[in-house]
Each structure stands twice: as structure tokens, then as C-alpha cells.
Design a protein around this motif. Structure first.
Motif, PDB file in Angstrom:
ATOM      1  N   ALA A  55       6.828 -14.268  -9.774  1.00 44.89           N
ATOM      2  CA  ALA A  55       6.574 -14.459  -8.345  1.00 44.89           C
ATOM      3  C   ALA A  55       6.849 -13.174  -7.569  1.00 44.89           C
ATOM      4  CB  ALA A  55       7.429 -15.600  -7.804  1.00 44.89           C
ATOM      5  N   GLU A  56       7.904 -12.449  -7.963  1.00 52.18           N
ATOM      6  CA  GLU A  56       8.232 -11.203  -7.270  1.00 52.18           C
ATOM      7  C   GLU A  56       7.132 -10.166  -7.459  1.00 52.18           C
ATOM      8  OE1 GLU A  56      12.965 -12.053  -8.008  1.00 52.18           O
ATOM      9  OE2 GLU A  56      12.014 -10.321  -8.975  1.00 52.18           O
ATOM     10  N   VAL A  57       6.604 -10.066  -8.673  1.00 52.21           N
ATOM     11  CA  VAL A  57       5.522  -9.110  -8.924  1.00 52.21           C
ATOM     12  C   VAL A  57       4.309  -9.458  -8.067  1.00 52.21           C
ATOM     13  CG1 VAL A  57       3.870  -8.297 -10.650  1.00 52.21           C
ATOM     14  CG2 VAL A  57       6.288  -8.521 -11.246  1.00 52.21           C
ATOM     15  N   GLU A  58       3.998 -10.737  -7.954  1.00 54.30           N
ATOM     16  CA  GLU A  58       2.861 -11.155  -7.128  1.00 54.30           C
ATOM     17  C   GLU A  58       3.085 -10.775  -5.667  1.00 54.30           C
ATOM     18  OE1 GLU A  58       2.520 -15.302  -7.917  1.00 54.30           O
ATOM     19  OE2 GLU A  58       1.551 -15.029  -9.872  1.00 54.30           O
ATOM     20  N   LEU A  59       4.309 -10.968  -5.178  1.00 56.47           N
ATOM     21  CA  LEU A  59       4.608 -10.590  -3.803  1.00 56.47           C
ATOM     22  C   LEU A  59       4.510  -9.081  -3.609  1.00 56.47           C
ATOM     23  CD1 LEU A  59       7.658 -12.906  -3.012  1.00 56.47           C
ATOM     24  CD2 LEU A  59       5.410 -12.969  -1.897  1.00 56.47           C
ATOM     25  N   LEU A  60       5.061  -8.322  -4.534  1.00 57.17           N
ATOM     26  CA  LEU A  60       5.010  -6.865  -4.415  1.00 57.17           C
ATOM     27  C   LEU A  60       3.581  -6.357  -4.432  1.00 57.17           C
ATOM     28  CD1 LEU A  60       7.973  -6.142  -6.826  1.00 57.17           C
ATOM     29  CD2 LEU A  60       7.918  -5.505  -4.400  1.00 57.17           C
ATOM     30  N   GLN A  61       2.757  -6.923  -5.291  1.00 57.24           N
ATOM     31  CA  GLN A  61       1.356  -6.517  -5.332  1.00 57.24           C
ATOM     32  C   GLN A  61       0.614  -7.001  -4.100  1.00 57.24           C
ATOM     33  OE1 GLN A  61       0.288  -8.186  -9.176  1.00 57.24           O
ATOM     34  NE2 GLN A  61       0.624  -6.236 -10.193  1.00 57.24           N
ATOM     35  N   GLY A  62       1.011  -8.155  -3.566  1.00 56.71           N
ATOM     36  CA  GLY A  62       0.387  -8.662  -2.350  1.00 56.71           C
ATOM     37  C   GLY A  62       0.653  -7.776  -1.156  1.00 56.71           C
ATOM     38  N   TYR A  63       1.893  -7.268  -1.059  1.00 52.07           N
ATOM     39  CA  TYR A  63       2.205  -6.351   0.034  1.00 52.07           C
ATOM     40  C   TYR A  63       1.347  -5.100  -0.050  1.00 52.07           C
ATOM     41  CZ  TYR A  63       6.488  -9.125   0.669  1.00 52.07           C
ATOM     42  OH  TYR A  63       7.392 -10.133   0.876  1.00 52.07           O
ATOM     43  N   ALA A  64       1.184  -4.598  -1.280  1.00 56.00           N
ATOM     44  CA  ALA A  64       0.379  -3.391  -1.466  1.00 56.00           C
ATOM     45  C   ALA A  64      -1.069  -3.642  -1.070  1.00 56.00           C
ATOM     46  CB  ALA A  64       0.463  -2.918  -2.915  1.00 56.00           C
ATOM     47  N   ALA A  65      -1.593  -4.826  -1.440  1.00 55.04           N
ATOM     48  CA  ALA A  65      -2.981  -5.143  -1.105  1.00 55.04           C
ATOM     49  C   ALA A  65      -3.174  -5.264   0.393  1.00 55.04           C
ATOM     50  CB  ALA A  65      -3.394  -6.439  -1.805  1.00 55.04           C
ATOM     51  N   GLN A  66      -2.207  -5.861   1.073  1.00 51.95           N
ATOM     52  CA  GLN A  66      -2.315  -6.010   2.526  1.00 51.95           C
ATOM     53  C   GLN A  66      -2.355  -4.656   3.216  1.00 51.95           C
ATOM     54  OE1 GLN A  66       0.926  -8.467   3.857  1.00 51.95           O
ATOM     55  NE2 GLN A  66       0.396 -10.141   2.461  1.00 51.95           N
ATOM     56  N   ILE A  67      -1.522  -3.732   2.732  1.00 41.91           N
ATOM     57  CA  ILE A  67      -1.475  -2.414   3.348  1.00 41.91           C
ATOM     58  C   ILE A  67      -2.758  -1.634   3.088  1.00 41.91           C
ATOM     59  CG2 ILE A  67      -0.308  -0.186   3.234  1.00 41.91           C
ATOM     60  CD1 ILE A  67       2.291  -1.715   2.777  1.00 41.91           C
ATOM     61  N   SER A  68      -3.252  -1.732   1.853  1.00 40.81           N
ATOM     62  CA  SER A  68      -4.467  -0.976   1.532  1.00 40.81           C
ATOM     63  C   SER A  68      -5.682  -1.501   2.260  1.00 40.81           C
ATOM     64  CB  SER A  68      -4.714  -1.020   0.015  1.00 40.81           C
ATOM     65  OG  SER A  68      -4.956  -2.338  -0.406  1.00 40.81           O
ATOM     66  N   SER A  69      -5.663  -2.803   2.627  1.00 40.32           N
ATOM     67  CA  SER A  69      -6.811  -3.374   3.323  1.00 40.32           C
ATOM     68  C   SER A  69      -6.658  -3.373   4.839  1.00 40.32           C
ATOM     69  CB  SER A  69      -7.016  -4.846   2.862  1.00 40.32           C
ATOM     70  OG  SER A  69      -5.901  -5.638   3.200  1.00 40.32           O
ATOM     71  N   ALA A  70      -5.519  -2.907   5.332  1.00 46.70           N
ATOM     72  CA  ALA A  70      -5.297  -2.892   6.776  1.00 46.70           C
ATOM     73  C   ALA A  70      -6.211  -1.849   7.409  1.00 46.70           C
ATOM     74  CB  ALA A  70      -3.847  -2.549   7.082  1.00 46.70           C
ATOM     75  N   PRO A  71      -6.770  -2.154   8.584  1.00 48.74           N
ATOM     76  CA  PRO A  71      -7.641  -1.181   9.251  1.00 48.74           C
ATOM     77  C   PRO A  71      -6.873   0.066   9.647  1.00 48.74           C
ATOM     78  CG  PRO A  71      -7.111  -3.012  10.711  1.00 48.74           C
ATOM     79  CD  PRO A  71      -6.604  -3.391   9.368  1.00 48.74           C
ATOM     80  N   ALA A  72      -7.526   1.171   9.520  1.00 48.18           N
ATOM     81  CA  ALA A  72      -6.887   2.447   9.888  1.00 48.18           C
ATOM     82  C   ALA A  72      -6.701   2.516  11.386  1.00 48.18           C
ATOM     83  CB  ALA A  72      -7.738   3.608   9.394  1.00 48.18           C
ATOM     84  N   GLY A  73      -5.656   3.135  11.816  1.00 48.38           N
ATOM     85  CA  GLY A  73      -5.394   3.297  13.247  1.00 48.38           C
ATOM     86  C   GLY A  73      -6.347   4.295  13.869  1.00 48.38           C
ATOM     87  N   PRO A  74      -6.406   4.317  15.187  1.00 51.94           N
ATOM     88  CA  PRO A  74      -7.313   5.262  15.869  1.00 51.94           C
ATOM     89  C   PRO A  74      -6.915   6.710  15.582  1.00 51.94           C
ATOM     90  CG  PRO A  74      -5.768   4.267  17.411  1.00 51.94           C
ATOM     91  CD  PRO A  74      -5.607   3.539  16.128  1.00 51.94           C
TER      92      PRO A  74
END
Length: 202
Positions: A180-199
Motif C-alpha cells: 500500500a505504501e508503494v502505491e501511495l508513493l507512486q501515486g504522489y509521483a504521478a499526481q505531480i508529473s501530471s499537474a499543470p505547469a505554472g505560468p
């Protein structure tokens, strides 16, 4: 050719040891055994396989605590900081449990040492120390995901070959929590990589 890590070799050794040991000897019919006295420890029925697992997991969890404590005060992401604190609390409790069991497993088991180098993550602490403040969250996610995935693999092997049911129950808990921890850690990484870039500034 895939690289065989020391931890993978240990998992293979656990499986081989179980195969060589064979199934537990059958008990001839007779009166039911008396219940174990109150306070009996896991060591009452502990096999060499169980001792190897506990010794290895003690070393692995000690390294986990080093990792999260080194990075904890520098983390920027609140969710990651909360997860790191939860991992620290969980593994500190498990360490106390395992350290309490191991001395009862037989002569020499209580003093059995474990080399952290066997986990294949010897550079994890160096990577965290070298990480900039802006990069420490990413580095922790990477090294901790690899480290916890290895723990889940080892625990999964122990469930299949261990002899002491209390140690196997601990292995089940470890396998579930680390996965479960690995899934959470990878989920955080995915959220950051898919976040829109700032202006961008002009």
C-alpha cells in the motif's frame, strides 16, 4: 542478463530452505497438546526460516527509520510528510515486536546481526543527503518505494515458507502495508508529473 540483488538471493534462499526442510512431520494420534502457557513467545515454534526472516526484517526496518528520519524535516509535501511519519510509527512498533521475539528463538538468535548492505539500497541515504531542498521529496519517493517494495517481496516469500504462525501473520501485515505504501508513493509521483505547469514569467 538481469542483476540478482542480495535481497532477491535471500528470498530464493528462503524458498530453497523450505523445500529442503519438507512438510512438518506428522504427529501420531494421541491426546491433544496442552495449550501454551500465557505469555509464550513466537520462538516456541520458530524455525530457522523464521529466524532468518526476523533478522532480515529488523535490519530492513532499521534502515527504513534512517531513511524517513533523514528526510522528514525537509519534506515539502504535507501528504508525503504524513506518510513518512506513519511509516516511522508503524515500523518502530514492528521493530519492538520482532526484537522481543528473536531472543527466544534459540541459542545465538538474539544476537544475530544483519548487514544493511544486503538490501541493495546502500546509496539511499547518500542520495537523500545530496538532494536539494527542491528535490528531496522526489528522491524520498523513489528510494522509499524501492525499499518498501523489497520488504513486501521478502514478506510475501515468508508467508509461503514460514513455520511459526505468528511470524507469518506479521509477514502478511508487512506485505499488505508495504504494498500500500508503494502505491501511495507512486501515486504522489504521478499526481505531480501530471499537474499543470505554472505560468511562465515573461
Amino acid at each position: 542478463m538481469p542483476r540478482v540483488t542480495p535481497l532477491a538471493s535471500l528470498v530464493a534462499a528462503l524458498l530453497l530452505a523450505a523445500a529442503c526442510a519438507g512438510p512438518p512431520a506428522s504427529t501420531p494420534p494421541g491426546p491433544a497438546a496442552a495449550p501454551s502457557p500465557a505469555g509464550s513467545s513466537a520462538g516456541d515454534a520458530m524455525s530457522g526460516i523464521d529466524v532468518v526472516f526476523l533478522s532480515t526484517m529488523i535490519g530492513h526496518s532499521e534502515r527504513t527509520l534512517q531513511i524517513v528520519r533523514l528526510a522528514g524535516s525537509r519534506l515539502r509535501d504535507n501528504s508525503l510528510r504524513t506518510l513518512a511519519a506513519a511509516i516511522e510509527a508503524t515500523e518502530a512498533d514492528e521493530l519492538a515486536e520482532m526484537r522481543g521475539w528473536l531472543p527466544t528463538a534459540g541459542p545465538g538468535a538474539g544476537t544475530a546481526g544483519h548487514d544493511h548492505a544486503g538490501h541493495g539500497d546502500d546509496d539511499a541515504l547518500d542520495r537523500l543527503r545530496a538532494a536539494t531542498d527542491a528535490d528531496v521529496d522526489r528522491v524520498l519517493r523513489e528510494v522509499l518505494a524501492d525499499h518498501q517494495r523489497a520488504a513486501a517481496d521478502l514478506a510475501r516469500a515468508q508467508v509461503g515458507v514460514g513455520r511459526d504462525e505468528r511470524v507469518r501473520d506479521l509477514a502478511r501485515r508487512i506485505e499488505r502495508s508495504r504494498t500500500a505504501e508503494v502505491e501511495l508513493l507512486q501515486g504522489y509521483a504521478a499526481q505531480i508529473s501530471s499537474a499543470p505547469a505554472g505560468p511562465r514569467s515573461s
